[in-house]
Design a protein around this motif. Structure first.
Motif, mmCIF file in Angstrom:
data_model
loop_
_atom_site.group_PDB
_atom_site.id
_atom_site.type_symbol
_atom_site.label_atom_id
_atom_site.label_comp_id
_atom_site.label_asym_id
_atom_site.label_seq_id
_atom_site.Cartn_x
_atom_site.Cartn_y
_atom_site.Cartn_z
ATOM 1 N N ILE A 252 0.846 -1.202 0.000
ATOM 2 C CA ILE A 252 0.000 0.000 0.000
ATOM 3 C C ILE A 252 0.878 1.247 0.000
ATOM 4 C CG2 ILE A 252 -1.660 1.340 1.367
ATOM 5 C CD1 ILE A 252 -2.982 -1.325 2.109
ATOM 6 N N ASN A 253 1.939 1.235 0.774
ATOM 7 C CA ASN A 253 2.854 2.378 0.840
ATOM 8 C C ASN A 253 3.460 2.665 -0.540
ATOM 9 O OD1 ASN A 253 4.296 4.457 2.123
ATOM 10 N ND2 ASN A 253 6.042 3.123 2.466
ATOM 11 N N LYS A 254 3.822 1.601 -1.260
ATOM 12 C CA LYS A 254 4.409 1.748 -2.595
ATOM 13 C C LYS A 254 3.368 2.265 -3.595
ATOM 14 C CE LYS A 254 6.923 -1.934 -3.104
ATOM 15 N NZ LYS A 254 7.317 -3.247 -3.609
ATOM 16 N N GLY A 255 2.141 1.754 -3.480
ATOM 17 C CA GLY A 255 1.095 2.108 -4.444
ATOM 18 C C GLY A 255 0.359 3.395 -4.149
ATOM 19 N N TRP A 256 0.612 4.007 -2.990
ATOM 20 C CA TRP A 256 -0.123 5.208 -2.570
ATOM 21 C C TRP A 256 0.455 6.433 -3.273
ATOM 22 C CZ3 TRP A 256 -4.249 4.891 0.882
ATOM 23 C CH2 TRP A 256 -4.797 6.106 1.304
#
Length: 200
Positions: free
Chosen positions: A43-47
């Motif tokens: 999620i951190n990468k895709g946010w």
């Protein structure tokens, strides 16, 4: 004597099974922590949201449409450290997205803009729903972030189109022609409407 030996064996068995249970629980906790870490990292990468207006018109509207400005400011701030921070941010983004229906500038208060805002709100709410589940489907959350970005681009391009079309000068008589095409203003037909009296 036999009683003491059996009691001792029972005690050793219970102690051994408790240690096995503790080891199993510890292994499950470690497994769960690793899963949560993977979900957080995904999620951190895709946010990554498109937080800057893609055209001049959208940029100009930031000053005159406070809800649009607040929404872009909200998606600009990326949460850190925990999944809980992402959940709070997602709820805040959903709240700001809902406010986009308020005070839409008159020139953009059109069905094509409203429909794009509705789609944007729906996708933001879906992202908020998925990120608040017990077992977070991180692929769906990151997919929806991409979809939200597409809707943002679509909305900003539609705003751009409306402004460009409004600058095109109309030809003489075009207003009258467009009014005649408007079926809500048309003169009712006596043949199709039986309630109207026949003119003789």
């Amino acid at each position: 004597m036999k009683y003491k030996i059996s009691l001792f064996l029972l005690f050793v068995f219970v102690l051994n099974s408790c240690q096995d249970e503790n080891e199993k629980r510890r292994a499950e906790n470690e497994k769960e922590a690793k899963k949560k870490e993977v979900i957080f990292n995904n999620i951190n990468k895709g946010w990554v949201f498109i937080d800057e207006p893609i055209n001049e018109i959208s940029e100009q509207k930031i000053s005159s449409w406070p809800q649009w400005r607040d929404f872009l400011k909200e998606i600009d701030q990326k949460p850190r450290k925990t999944i809980g921070a992402f959940q709070k941010k997602s709820a805040a983004i959903a709240k700001k997205a809902m406010a986009l229906n308020e005070n839409i500038p008159a020139e953009f208060n059109l069905p094509q803009i409203k429909s794009r805002i509705s789609v944007l709100i729906t996708k933001v709410k879906m992202m908020d729903l998925f990120i608040h589940l017990d077992k977070i489907p991180d692929e769906k959350v990151t997919f929806l972030i991409g979809e939200i970005n597409k809707e943002l681009v679509s909305l900003e391009r539609q705003m751009d189109n409306i402004v460009v079309k409004s600058k095109i000068p109309k030809e003489q008589g075009e207003e009258d022609f467009l009014r005649m095409l408007d079926t809500t203003r048309a003169i009712p037909n006596a043949i199709t409407d039986p309630n109207l009296k026949k003119i003789e």
